[in-house]
Design a protein around this motif. Structure first.
Motif, PDB file in Angstrom:
ATOM      1  N   MET A  12       0.835  -1.179   0.000  1.00  0.00           N
ATOM      2  CA  MET A  12       0.000   0.000   0.000  1.00  0.00           C
ATOM      3  C   MET A  12       0.883   1.246   0.000  1.00  0.00           C
ATOM      4  SD  MET A  12      -2.666   1.253   2.903  1.00  0.00           S
ATOM      5  CE  MET A  12      -4.120   0.459   2.315  1.00  0.00           C
ATOM      6  N   GLU A  13       0.607   2.152  -0.881  1.00  0.00           N
ATOM      7  CA  GLU A  13       1.373   3.394  -0.964  1.00  0.00           C
ATOM      8  C   GLU A  13       0.781   4.450  -0.053  1.00  0.00           C
ATOM      9  OE1 GLU A  13       2.144   4.849  -4.852  1.00  0.00           O
ATOM     10  OE2 GLU A  13       2.434   2.854  -5.677  1.00  0.00           O
ATOM     11  N   HIS A  14       1.651   5.259   0.548  1.00  0.00           N
ATOM     12  CA  HIS A  14       1.225   6.349   1.419  1.00  0.00           C
ATOM     13  C   HIS A  14       1.740   7.654   0.844  1.00  0.00           C
ATOM     14  CE1 HIS A  14       0.184   3.036   3.764  1.00  0.00           C
ATOM     15  NE2 HIS A  14       0.874   3.231   4.846  1.00  0.00           N
ATOM     16  N   ARG A  15       0.997   8.257  -0.036  1.00  0.00           N
ATOM     17  CA  ARG A  15       1.415   9.492  -0.689  1.00  0.00           C
ATOM     18  C   ARG A  15       0.931  10.694   0.093  1.00  0.00           C
ATOM     19  NH1 ARG A  15       4.705   8.246  -4.168  1.00  0.00           N
ATOM     20  NH2 ARG A  15       4.353   6.358  -5.309  1.00  0.00           N
ATOM     21  N   LEU A  16       1.816  11.694   0.185  1.00  0.00           N
ATOM     22  CA  LEU A  16       1.451  12.939   0.848  1.00  0.00           C
ATOM     23  C   LEU A  16       0.799  13.921  -0.114  1.00  0.00           C
ATOM     24  CD1 LEU A  16       4.662  13.422   2.995  1.00  0.00           C
ATOM     25  CD2 LEU A  16       2.459  12.496   3.707  1.00  0.00           C
ATOM     26  N   ARG A  60       0.640  12.707  -7.544  1.00  0.00           N
ATOM     27  CA  ARG A  60       1.687  12.623  -8.559  1.00  0.00           C
ATOM     28  C   ARG A  60       1.229  13.302  -9.842  1.00  0.00           C
ATOM     29  NH1 ARG A  60       4.137   6.609  -9.162  1.00  0.00           N
ATOM     30  NH2 ARG A  60       4.870   6.347  -7.040  1.00  0.00           N
ATOM     31  N   VAL A  61       2.176  13.971 -10.490  1.00  0.00           N
ATOM     32  CA  VAL A  61       1.919  14.571 -11.791  1.00  0.00           C
ATOM     33  C   VAL A  61       2.850  13.870 -12.787  1.00  0.00           C
ATOM     34  CG1 VAL A  61       2.017  16.681 -13.160  1.00  0.00           C
ATOM     35  CG2 VAL A  61       1.337  16.796 -10.760  1.00  0.00           C
ATOM     36  N   PRO A  62       2.294  13.123 -13.759  1.00  0.00           N
ATOM     37  CA  PRO A  62       3.139  12.431 -14.734  1.00  0.00           C
ATOM     38  C   PRO A  62       3.737  13.416 -15.734  1.00  0.00           C
ATOM     39  CG  PRO A  62       0.836  12.075 -15.249  1.00  0.00           C
ATOM     40  CD  PRO A  62       0.875  12.874 -13.972  1.00  0.00           C
ATOM     41  N   GLY A  63       4.832  13.015 -16.345  1.00  0.00           N
ATOM     42  CA  GLY A  63       5.459  13.847 -17.360  1.00  0.00           C
ATOM     43  C   GLY A  63       6.781  13.275 -17.810  1.00  0.00           C
ATOM     44  N   ARG A  64       7.505  14.048 -18.575  1.00  0.00           N
ATOM     45  CA  ARG A  64       8.810  13.635 -19.071  1.00  0.00           C
ATOM     46  C   ARG A  64       9.707  14.867 -19.120  1.00  0.00           C
ATOM     47  NH1 ARG A  64       6.961   9.000 -19.514  1.00  0.00           N
ATOM     48  NH2 ARG A  64       6.322   7.726 -21.231  1.00  0.00           N
ATOM     49  N   LEU A  65      10.812  14.799 -18.374  1.00  0.00           N
ATOM     50  CA  LEU A  65      11.784  15.894 -18.365  1.00  0.00           C
ATOM     51  C   LEU A  65      13.155  15.314 -18.072  1.00  0.00           C
ATOM     52  CD1 LEU A  65      12.284  18.983 -18.520  1.00  0.00           C
ATOM     53  CD2 LEU A  65      11.926  19.039 -16.046  1.00  0.00           C
ATOM     54  N   ILE A  87      12.768  12.494 -15.532  1.00  0.00           N
ATOM     55  CA  ILE A  87      11.735  12.614 -14.511  1.00  0.00           C
ATOM     56  C   ILE A  87      10.435  12.120 -15.146  1.00  0.00           C
ATOM     57  CG2 ILE A  87      10.395  14.215 -13.102  1.00  0.00           C
ATOM     58  CD1 ILE A  87      12.963  16.017 -13.069  1.00  0.00           C
ATOM     59  N   ARG A  88       9.830  11.100 -14.545  1.00  0.00           N
ATOM     60  CA  ARG A  88       8.612  10.507 -15.100  1.00  0.00           C
ATOM     61  C   ARG A  88       7.364  10.956 -14.368  1.00  0.00           C
ATOM     62  NH1 ARG A  88       9.366   6.136 -18.594  1.00  0.00           N
ATOM     63  NH2 ARG A  88      11.174   6.725 -19.825  1.00  0.00           N
ATOM     64  N   ASP A  89       7.489  11.253 -13.080  1.00  0.00           N
ATOM     65  CA  ASP A  89       6.377  11.830 -12.335  1.00  0.00           C
ATOM     66  C   ASP A  89       6.942  12.530 -11.115  1.00  0.00           C
ATOM     67  OD1 ASP A  89       6.342  10.064  -9.930  1.00  0.00           O
ATOM     68  OD2 ASP A  89       5.639   8.537 -11.321  1.00  0.00           O
ATOM     69  N   ALA A  90       6.178  13.478 -10.601  1.00  0.00           N
ATOM     70  CA  ALA A  90       6.633  14.250  -9.448  1.00  0.00           C
ATOM     71  C   ALA A  90       5.437  14.643  -8.596  1.00  0.00           C
ATOM     72  CB  ALA A  90       7.382  15.502  -9.907  1.00  0.00           C
ATOM     73  N   SER A  91       5.728  14.934  -7.347  1.00  0.00           N
ATOM     74  CA  SER A  91       4.735  15.463  -6.426  1.00  0.00           C
ATOM     75  C   SER A  91       5.443  16.516  -5.580  1.00  0.00           C
ATOM     76  CB  SER A  91       4.162  14.351  -5.540  1.00  0.00           C
ATOM     77  OG  SER A  91       5.134  13.914  -4.607  1.00  0.00           O
ATOM     78  N   ARG A  92       4.719  17.133  -4.672  1.00  0.00           N
ATOM     79  CA  ARG A  92       5.339  18.140  -3.803  1.00  0.00           C
ATOM     80  C   ARG A  92       6.400  17.529  -2.889  1.00  0.00           C
ATOM     81  NH1 ARG A  92       3.140  22.816  -4.554  1.00  0.00           N
ATOM     82  NH2 ARG A  92       0.953  23.076  -5.083  1.00  0.00           N
ATOM     83  N   LEU A 101       8.096  22.923 -11.366  1.00  0.00           N
ATOM     84  CA  LEU A 101       8.286  21.609 -11.980  1.00  0.00           C
ATOM     85  C   LEU A 101       6.936  20.909 -12.138  1.00  0.00           C
ATOM     86  CD1 LEU A 101       9.954  19.151 -12.945  1.00  0.00           C
ATOM     87  CD2 LEU A 101      10.209  18.529 -10.530  1.00  0.00           C
ATOM     88  N   LEU A 102       6.124  20.911 -11.096  1.00  0.00           N
ATOM     89  CA  LEU A 102       4.802  20.276 -11.165  1.00  0.00           C
ATOM     90  C   LEU A 102       3.924  20.933 -12.225  1.00  0.00           C
ATOM     91  CD1 LEU A 102       4.103  19.786  -7.364  1.00  0.00           C
ATOM     92  CD2 LEU A 102       4.819  18.056  -9.016  1.00  0.00           C
ATOM     93  N   LYS A 103       3.940  22.244 -12.251  1.00  0.00           N
ATOM     94  CA  LYS A 103       3.148  22.986 -13.241  1.00  0.00           C
ATOM     95  C   LYS A 103       3.621  22.673 -14.658  1.00  0.00           C
ATOM     96  CE  LYS A 103       1.900  27.693 -14.524  1.00  0.00           C
ATOM     97  NZ  LYS A 103       2.085  29.103 -14.233  1.00  0.00           N
ATOM     98  N   TRP A 104       4.939  22.651 -14.858  1.00  0.00           N
ATOM     99  CA  TRP A 104       5.500  22.381 -16.187  1.00  0.00           C
ATOM    100  C   TRP A 104       5.143  20.970 -16.634  1.00  0.00           C
ATOM    101  CZ3 TRP A 104       8.497  19.106 -18.937  1.00  0.00           C
ATOM    102  CH2 TRP A 104       8.915  19.548 -20.188  1.00  0.00           C
ATOM    103  N   LEU A 105       5.304  19.970 -15.759  1.00  0.00           N
ATOM    104  CA  LEU A 105       4.973  18.589 -16.120  1.00  0.00           C
ATOM    105  C   LEU A 105       3.502  18.462 -16.488  1.00  0.00           C
ATOM    106  CD1 LEU A 105       6.960  16.588 -13.411  1.00  0.00           C
ATOM    107  CD2 LEU A 105       7.505  16.775 -15.851  1.00  0.00           C
TER     108      LEU A 105
END
Length: 120
Positions: free
Chosen positions: A1-5, A8-13, A29-34, A98-102
């Motif tokens: 089970m994942e515990h995310r705070l 995630r925002v998917p993308g490619r950078l 970078i394939r996905d990012a979060s805060r 970064l999140l906004k750009w992705l």
């Protein structure tokens, strides 16, 4: 089970991975979060709980400077590294941008699978 705070925002950078101030690998970078991100890379030399740095540049003509984030390796897979951002030394503006750009430059994964079918 994942515990995310945070979500995630998917993308490619593209990104460079640094250890102790020296570049050691390239990745994407394939996905990012805060709180962190997943870096797709073939590099296997990072250890769990090791501090690394990720350097990247947003591909725009007016954005020539590189950004760097400090992170701790929390997960390793055969496809890459999961890292959590260190609270000290990171610019929250860079993480937010970064999140906004992705989010703005994300292409659906189905788009990539269609391309692979035509070129393989």
């Amino acid at each position: 089970m994942e515990h995310r705070l945070s979500k995630r925002v998917p993308g490619r950078l593209g990104s460079l991975l640094y250890k102790r101030g020296m570049p050691v690998a390239t990745g994407q970078i394939r996905d990012a979060s805060r709180s962190g991100l997943f870096l797709a890379t073939e590099y296997a030399g990072a250890d769990i709980d090791e501090t690394v740095e990720l350097e990247f540049r947003f591909p725009k003509r007016d954005e020539r400077s590189f950004r760097r984030l400090v992170a701790r390796v929390v997960r390793k897979t055969d496809k890459g590294l999961g890292v959590e951002f260190e609270s000290a030394g990171n610019d929250t503006f860079t993480i937010s941008y970064l999140l906004k750009w992705l989010q703005q430059h994300h292409l659906p994964s189905a788009y990539f699978s269609v391309l692979r079918q035509h070129f393989n």
